[in-house]
Design a protein around this motif. Sequence first.
Motif, PDB file in Angstrom:
ATOM      1  N   GLU A  48     108.966  18.122 -19.991  1.00 13.77           N
ATOM      2  CA  GLU A  48     109.282  18.752 -21.353  1.00 13.77           C
ATOM      3  C   GLU A  48     110.411  18.074 -22.262  1.00 13.77           C
ATOM      4  O   GLU A  48     111.154  17.299 -21.590  1.00 13.77           O
ATOM      5  N   LYS A  50     112.895  19.115 -23.810  1.00 15.28           N
ATOM      6  CA  LYS A  50     114.196  19.457 -23.403  1.00 15.28           C
ATOM      7  C   LYS A  50     114.743  19.090 -22.091  1.00 15.28           C
ATOM      8  O   LYS A  50     116.109  18.718 -21.877  1.00 15.28           O
ATOM      9  N   GLU A  53     115.617  15.357 -22.757  1.00 14.38           N
ATOM     10  CA  GLU A  53     116.841  15.299 -23.303  1.00 14.38           C
ATOM     11  C   GLU A  53     117.969  15.535 -22.390  1.00 14.38           C
ATOM     12  O   GLU A  53     119.169  14.767 -22.433  1.00 14.38           O
TER      13      GLU A  53
END
Length: 95
Positions: A48, A50, A53
């Motif tokens: 994913e 996120k 990150e």
Amino acid sequence: MDCEFEIRGNVPKEAFQLFASAQAKTLGLRGFITQVNEELYRGQLQGEGKVIEAFKKLILAAAEYVQAIKEFIIKNLKVIQEYTYKTFEVKVNQK
């Protein structure tokens, strides 16, 4: 999501690769990391957006590597339909 990444800096090889691998696995990311030369690591991340990150932030915030890492670049971020890696691994660079 799928992306390539580069980490530049003067980090100890074995310890850093094991640390990066452990963080990626903990976050559920797939892909690999390999050392290209003394100051460059490259790899692939799948997961994913996120979470990718979060991995970048974890690596940049790791106390023992903060001074050693000069930059962390994410390139070619794209949406994928399915994963091509089963897990996250350390690939040995074939010189």
